[in-house]
Scaffold this motif. Structure first.
Motif, PDB file in Angstrom:
ATOM      1  N   GLY A 130      -2.037  -6.423  -4.903  1.00 23.40           N
ATOM      2  CA  GLY A 130      -3.015  -5.854  -4.002  1.00 23.40           C
ATOM      3  C   GLY A 130      -3.470  -6.876  -2.971  1.00 23.40           C
ATOM      4  O   GLY A 130      -3.486  -8.079  -3.243  1.00 23.40           O
ATOM      5  N   HIS A 131      -3.843  -6.417  -1.784  1.00 23.40           N
ATOM      6  CA  HIS A 131      -4.245  -7.315  -0.706  1.00 23.40           C
ATOM      7  C   HIS A 131      -5.378  -6.700   0.109  1.00 23.40           C
ATOM      8  O   HIS A 131      -5.563  -5.469   0.134  1.00 23.40           O
ATOM      9  CB  HIS A 131      -3.066  -7.597   0.236  1.00 23.40           C
ATOM     10  CG  HIS A 131      -1.900  -8.257  -0.430  1.00 23.40           C
ATOM     11  ND1 HIS A 131      -1.842  -9.608  -0.669  1.00 23.40           N
ATOM     12  CD2 HIS A 131      -0.729  -7.736  -0.894  1.00 23.40           C
ATOM     13  CE1 HIS A 131      -0.698  -9.906  -1.260  1.00 23.40           C
ATOM     14  NE2 HIS A 131      -0.002  -8.783  -1.409  1.00 23.40           N
ATOM     15  N   SER A 132      -6.101  -7.554   0.820  1.00 24.35           N
ATOM     16  CA  SER A 132      -7.072  -7.138   1.828  1.00 24.35           C
ATOM     17  C   SER A 132      -6.607  -7.693   3.169  1.00 24.35           C
ATOM     18  O   SER A 132      -6.277  -8.886   3.257  1.00 24.35           O
ATOM     19  CB  SER A 132      -8.472  -7.661   1.499  1.00 24.35           C
ATOM     20  OG  SER A 132      -8.946  -7.115   0.283  1.00 24.35           O
ATOM     21  N   PHE A 133      -6.580  -6.852   4.200  1.00 25.01           N
ATOM     22  CA  PHE A 133      -6.092  -7.309   5.503  1.00 25.01           C
ATOM     23  C   PHE A 133      -6.517  -6.321   6.593  1.00 25.01           C
ATOM     24  O   PHE A 133      -7.104  -5.267   6.302  1.00 25.01           O
ATOM     25  CB  PHE A 133      -4.570  -7.484   5.493  1.00 25.01           C
ATOM     26  CG  PHE A 133      -3.782  -6.253   5.114  1.00 25.01           C
ATOM     27  CD1 PHE A 133      -3.167  -5.459   6.067  1.00 25.01           C
ATOM     28  CD2 PHE A 133      -3.641  -5.891   3.774  1.00 25.01           C
ATOM     29  CE1 PHE A 133      -2.428  -4.336   5.715  1.00 25.01           C
ATOM     30  CE2 PHE A 133      -2.910  -4.776   3.400  1.00 25.01           C
ATOM     31  CZ  PHE A 133      -2.305  -3.984   4.381  1.00 25.01           C
ATOM     32  N   GLY A 180       0.795  -1.221   0.000  1.00 27.18           N
ATOM     33  CA  GLY A 180       0.000   0.000   0.000  1.00 27.18           C
ATOM     34  C   GLY A 180       0.825   1.267   0.000  1.00 27.18           C
ATOM     35  O   GLY A 180       0.282   2.370   0.116  1.00 27.18           O
ATOM     36  N   TRP A 214      -8.574  -1.420  11.133  1.00 26.04           N
ATOM     37  CA  TRP A 214      -9.412  -1.223   9.949  1.00 26.04           C
ATOM     38  C   TRP A 214      -9.317  -2.426   9.021  1.00 26.04           C
ATOM     39  O   TRP A 214      -8.282  -3.088   8.939  1.00 26.04           O
ATOM     40  CB  TRP A 214      -8.954   0.022   9.177  1.00 26.04           C
ATOM     41  CG  TRP A 214      -9.329   1.318   9.811  1.00 26.04           C
ATOM     42  CD1 TRP A 214      -8.676   1.953  10.837  1.00 26.04           C
ATOM     43  CD2 TRP A 214     -10.425   2.167   9.452  1.00 26.04           C
ATOM     44  NE1 TRP A 214      -9.294   3.130  11.146  1.00 26.04           N
ATOM     45  CE2 TRP A 214     -10.381   3.291  10.313  1.00 26.04           C
ATOM     46  CE3 TRP A 214     -11.437   2.080   8.504  1.00 26.04           C
ATOM     47  CZ2 TRP A 214     -11.302   4.320  10.244  1.00 26.04           C
ATOM     48  CZ3 TRP A 214     -12.369   3.104   8.431  1.00 26.04           C
ATOM     49  CH2 TRP A 214     -12.299   4.205   9.295  1.00 26.04           C
ATOM     50  N   ASP A 215     -10.410  -2.654   8.314  1.00 20.80           N
ATOM     51  CA  ASP A 215     -10.418  -3.571   7.178  1.00 20.80           C
ATOM     52  C   ASP A 215      -9.950  -2.750   5.981  1.00 20.80           C
ATOM     53  O   ASP A 215     -10.646  -1.821   5.547  1.00 20.80           O
ATOM     54  CB  ASP A 215     -11.842  -4.099   6.964  1.00 20.80           C
ATOM     55  CG  ASP A 215     -11.972  -4.969   5.720  1.00 20.80           C
ATOM     56  OD1 ASP A 215     -10.957  -5.235   5.055  1.00 20.80           O
ATOM     57  OD2 ASP A 215     -13.116  -5.359   5.414  1.00 20.80           O
ATOM     58  N   VAL A 216      -8.742  -3.051   5.446  1.00 21.90           N
ATOM     59  CA  VAL A 216      -8.170  -2.224   4.385  1.00 21.90           C
ATOM     60  C   VAL A 216      -7.908  -3.055   3.130  1.00 21.90           C
ATOM     61  O   VAL A 216      -7.821  -4.283   3.179  1.00 21.90           O
ATOM     62  CB  VAL A 216      -6.852  -1.552   4.839  1.00 21.90           C
ATOM     63  CG1 VAL A 216      -7.071  -0.691   6.070  1.00 21.90           C
ATOM     64  CG2 VAL A 216      -5.767  -2.591   5.105  1.00 21.90           C
ATOM     65  N   ALA A 217      -7.778  -2.361   2.026  1.00 23.82           N
ATOM     66  CA  ALA A 217      -7.396  -2.977   0.756  1.00 23.82           C
ATOM     67  C   ALA A 217      -6.314  -2.124   0.112  1.00 23.82           C
ATOM     68  O   ALA A 217      -6.341  -0.886   0.210  1.00 23.82           O
ATOM     69  CB  ALA A 217      -8.600  -3.097  -0.179  1.00 23.82           C
ATOM     70  N   THR A 218      -5.356  -2.774  -0.528  1.00 22.98           N
ATOM     71  CA  THR A 218      -4.268  -2.056  -1.193  1.00 22.98           C
ATOM     72  C   THR A 218      -4.243  -2.422  -2.673  1.00 22.98           C
ATOM     73  O   THR A 218      -4.749  -3.474  -3.077  1.00 22.98           O
ATOM     74  CB  THR A 218      -2.907  -2.408  -0.570  1.00 22.98           C
ATOM     75  OG1 THR A 218      -2.678  -3.825  -0.716  1.00 22.98           O
ATOM     76  CG2 THR A 218      -2.874  -2.045   0.915  1.00 22.98           C
ATOM     77  N   TYR A 225      -5.538  -3.637   9.389  1.00 21.49           N
ATOM     78  CA  TYR A 225      -4.433  -2.713   9.663  1.00 21.49           C
ATOM     79  C   TYR A 225      -4.918  -1.589  10.571  1.00 21.49           C
ATOM     80  O   TYR A 225      -5.858  -0.879  10.227  1.00 21.49           O
ATOM     81  CB  TYR A 225      -3.892  -2.140   8.346  1.00 21.49           C
ATOM     82  CG  TYR A 225      -2.702  -1.222   8.504  1.00 21.49           C
ATOM     83  CD1 TYR A 225      -1.516  -1.674   9.065  1.00 21.49           C
ATOM     84  CD2 TYR A 225      -2.770   0.104   8.083  1.00 21.49           C
ATOM     85  CE1 TYR A 225      -0.425  -0.841   9.189  1.00 21.49           C
ATOM     86  CE2 TYR A 225      -1.678   0.950   8.207  1.00 21.49           C
ATOM     87  CZ  TYR A 225      -0.503   0.477   8.770  1.00 21.49           C
ATOM     88  OH  TYR A 225       0.579   1.309   8.908  1.00 21.49           O
TER      89      TYR A 225
END
Length: 342
Positions: free
Chosen positions: A201-204, A173, A209-213, A206
């Protein structure tokens, strides 16, 4: 659980509001980011020199050092981009010793992360305001990255961190070049896996928060040498090593293949004076093969005002209290020689 919760720290958003980056600094960063990005995409043939103290332990000395880079950068601007190292977190192999200004703003006093966050933001912003040079720092603790991302132009992920999943996900990210070092074992496959992960890209989860990159297309390898099972340092900056990195990039569908060579650490056997010789050998390898010239985008050099290192209580101005560094005069000469060879 054996945790003593000492004080609640402000969030990165709150901190940036309290200690904001001035508009002029933000514009400097935008332009510097553009120039550095072009090196990694191949639009620019300039060579990166990421240079500075092992750890940024004293604001006045660090800013003094970066100010010394300014006239040098002006003289070599057609060939080189100088990126000062302002490393505010220091990994410790055994957990003992000075852990950096974010953790301990005064090396002789108890840890104080709140004061450290304020101190590092002040130091970085002051350095940019005085010099126009945005810096590199290490992402030692991924959850702390957002305290510093608004003024950095380069991020390093260290040899002890590169196998960690959270480091890889957070690196995906980041929107500036992010160097993934080979692990201390020297395993190139691990290093390449880290770049592959960072470019996707990933969802994890952080910072709650639930984030996406979207993936970091400027993630790349950093060669820093290795340590074998007997504790012997093994270099990996030689021509054959660079050709092997080229082969591994060729086996993977990765964007902007690039390598930075760390001239200290296990590459120098922690003999800081050897950085001069190592940098020269890397430049020679670049001259032998166009593909290596294209691959190797820069070098990392540990350098400060005074050569060597000292104890925390010795108080020699501009001398490292962690790993030993080249002194300023040697460093200045080396930068000019790099420019002549590029």
């Amino acid at each position: 659980m054996a945790f003593d919760f000492i004080q609640k720290l402000p969030t990165p958003v709150e901190t940036r509001k309290m200690y904001p980056v001035p508009e002029a600094v933000a514009k400097i960063k935008e332009e510097r980011d553009r120039q550095i990005r072009q090196v990694f995409t191949g639009e620019s043939d300039k060579f990166l020199v990421i240079i500075g103290p092992c750890s940024a332990d004293n604001e006045d000395a660090v800013c003094d050092y970066v100010n010394r880079l300014v006239p040098v950068q002006e003289k070599v601007k057609d060939k080189l981009i100088l990126i000062p190292r302002i490393y505010t977190n220091k990994p410790r192999t055994t957990g003992e010793g000075y852990k950096g200004i974010m953790h301990q703003p005064d090396p002789e006093k108890k840890p104080n992360p709140l004061a450290g966050i304020i101190a590092l933001r002040h130091m970085h912003i002051r350095s940019i305001e005085e010099t126009g040079l945005t810096a590199a720092d290490e992402m030692l603790y991924p959850e702390n990255l957002r305290y510093v991302m608004d003024f950095l132009s380069y991020i390093a992920v260290g040899a002890r961190s590169v196998e960690n999943q959270q480091h890889r996900l957070v690196a995906s990210g980041i929107d500036v070049p992010t160097g993934m070092k080979n692990p201390t074992s020297g395993d190139f496959a691990v290093m390449m896996n880290s770049v592959t992960a960072a470019q996707q890209g990933h969802s994890f989860i952080y910072r709650g928060w639930d984030v996406a990159t979207g993936g970091n297309d400027l993630a790349h390898v950093v060669l820093r040498g290795a340590v074998n099972k007997r504790g012997v340092n093994l270099p990996n900056y030689h021509y054959e090593d660079l050709m092997r990195v080229l082969e591994l990039y060729g086996e993977r569908d990765l964007k902007n293949p690039a390598a930075i060579v760390d001239a200290n650490h296990s590459n120098s056997n922690k003999q800081y004076e050897q950085q001069i010789r190592i940098v020269k050998e890397v430049l020679h390898s670049r001259s032998l093969a166009p593909e290596i010239h294209k691959l190797v985008k820069g070098v990392m050099i540990e350098s400060y005002i005074e050569p060597g290192c000292q104890g925390v209580h010795d108080h020699v101005y501009g001398k490292s209290i962690t790993d030993p560094c080249l002194g300023w005069e040697e460093s200045e000469r080396l930068i000019y020689e790099i420019a002549e060879r590029c």
